[in-house]
Every structure is written in C-alpha cells, then in structure tokens.
Design an enzyme around this catalytic site. Sequence first.
Site, short mmCIF file in Angstrom:
data_model
loop_
_atom_site.label_atom_id
_atom_site.label_comp_id
_atom_site.label_asym_id
_atom_site.label_seq_id
_atom_site.Cartn_x
_atom_site.Cartn_y
_atom_site.Cartn_z
N CYS A 2 40.92 25.45 81.67
CA CYS A 2 40.65 25.32 79.96
C CYS A 2 40.93 23.85 79.72
CB CYS A 2 40.57 26.08 78.89
SG CYS A 2 40.13 26.16 77.44
N LYS A 50 34.53 23.63 67.25
CA LYS A 50 35.30 24.30 68.98
C LYS A 50 34.27 24.77 69.59
CE LYS A 50 38.79 26.79 69.18
NZ LYS A 50 40.30 27.46 68.28
N SER A 95 37.23 28.78 74.58
CA SER A 95 37.60 28.28 73.36
C SER A 95 38.38 27.50 73.47
CB SER A 95 38.81 29.27 73.25
OG SER A 95 39.16 29.50 71.83
N HIS A 144 38.11 30.25 79.79
CA HIS A 144 38.79 31.33 80.22
C HIS A 144 38.25 32.86 80.95
CE1 HIS A 144 41.78 29.53 77.51
NE2 HIS A 144 41.05 28.42 77.01
N GLU A 165 39.90 34.70 81.86
CA GLU A 165 41.33 35.41 81.95
C GLU A 165 41.08 36.13 80.80
OE1 GLU A 165 43.20 32.46 80.12
OE2 GLU A 165 41.69 32.78 81.15
N ARG A 199 43.20 34.73 62.97
CA ARG A 199 44.15 33.35 63.47
C ARG A 199 43.90 32.93 62.52
NH1 ARG A 199 46.02 32.38 68.49
NH2 ARG A 199 44.14 30.68 68.08
#
Length: 315
Positions: free
Chosen positions: A142, A163, A192, A235, A237, A249
Amino acid sequence: MPIRIPEDLPAQDVLSGENIFAMTSSRAAQQDIRPLEVGILNLMPNKIETEVQLLRLLSNTPLQINVDFIRIDDIAPKNTPQSHMEAFYHQFSDIAKKKYDGLIITGAPLAHLQYEEVKYWDRMTAILDWANRHVQSTLYLCWAAHAAIYHFYGIRRTLLNNKVCGVFQHKVLAPHNELLRGFDPCFFAPHSRFGHVDVEHWQNIPGLEIIAQSEQAGVYVAASEDKRMVFVTGHPEYEGQTLHEEYCRDTDVGLFPAVPKNYYPHDDPQNEPIVRWRAHGSLLVSNWLNYFVYQTTPFDLNQLAANKKVHQETS
C-alpha cells in the site's frame, strides 16, 4: 515448517487458536536447517493487529522463518503499549548491519500527507536504500509501495479526494509470473488508500512488470524483473472485518466515508461483509516467500551484497 516467533508474543495465542503452526524459538533451535530471515517494518498504528495479519500469511509455507519486527522511530504508538514495542521490536540501528532474505514494509495511515511532510521520511528513505543492499527481496504494501516508487523512480502519487476503498476484482496480466502461480485469472483483493499512480507511470518504469490490475483500483501487483522488489498497492493481509472497522471509525469521527465497494451484501453496512480475498492473499505471500525469496537467496547471507542489484535512485 512454521514461522518462528518469540514465545510471549500475543500473536502466538491468536494463531494457535486458528490452528496455525507457529514454532517457538526454543523448539526451532533444535532443527538443523537454515531458516529464512524476514524483517517486518510495521508502520501501522495498531501494531499487534498488523502482526497477527502478516504472521498469518507468512505461516502458510513449509519453510521455517525467523521474524524480526522493526520500528521506524522511538515514538510510542497510540494503539500499542510501549511495553510491547520494547519487548518485541528492534530499533533500525540495532539491525542495520544484518542481512535479510526478505523484508515486508507495511502501509501507513498517512492520508493526504505529501512524502516530505511525513515526520520520518528521512528515516524511511534511509531504510529503503538499506534494503537494496541488505535484503534479497522486499515486499512493499500500500503506502510503502507508492513511497518506494517515488523514492527510487521519482514518480509521485496522485492524492484523491475520495478514498479507493473496497474489495475489487483484478485480472492476472502475467500468468507465467511465479508470484501469481496458482491464481485464478480473476481474483478479489481489498484496497484502502487515497494515493493513486496511473498505469502509464508503472509501465514506464524500466525493468518492472505489471502482474495484476483492476479496472477500478488500478495496478495491484508489480515486480522488478530481478525479483528484488515487489509492489502491492492493496492489503492482502486484511482480515474480514478490517474494512468494516475502518468505515465505522471514520464514521464515528464525522468523516462521512463512502461505503466500501463490493464489500457488504447490497452495499449495506448492516450486513456481514463478504470475505473473498483470503485465499489469494495467502497464496501471494507464499509465492513471494518461495519463488522470490527462498529460491533466489544465497545460503550464506554474507554473499547477498555482492549479488544485489541496486536500483537507480532518483530522489
């Protein structure tokens, strides 16, 4: 054979509970083989969560791996106890003379900051240059992928107003590249990020091959022909709930984020997310370890410097 991690690392209990074989240091010492030496420069704020995510991917291999967690500065992370950092992380100065078979550099939540505005940018560039001399193959994730492209090739990312967030379909563009061996022709992966590098810029980097790409999210995986540098803009992971937690969040602090695309059934955050990237994420890291690290690294890591091709630095 499994990854080898410190016996008291919190990730040990999590991985054991998932039936993932992670060997303790004392048991690994009884085996007469040379394990791979892999460093992880963890730039994410929640260190423990990211540790579990990456160790889960590294564990899916028959290779024994010694893992060193590396920190970029002395600042206490907001979401990680200082005692954890002192117990399990190395200062870069402590491992600067060591050579590694592989290195993973994570993303970082730096949103709209330009590289030069990042407080540790000088240290980051020093580590990038160090990796070219001390690491057989480096996996950039990323933000780190874009940072490395900028540092080595002078290509600055575009910062988007909205985003790139969600789970996107990708096409394998280089089916014979070992990094994607065993992949389906089309697969999903989470993204992201606010940063974006146009495909034309990737194509103009000499000695770099675009391996997988998405119509919506752009280039996902690219690698140097010598296998020393792997760039992953998403990502692999991420856990099933990670994008959901990020969305909640950001919503809670009044950022009004867009709903992650292709993530919730009917794009409704009240629904349980659909997880459809885990197998390919695990395979990506396993292929990197096997074909880009294990199959190319010298048995004696002291020979690595003589074999290492240092890429042209443009900044």
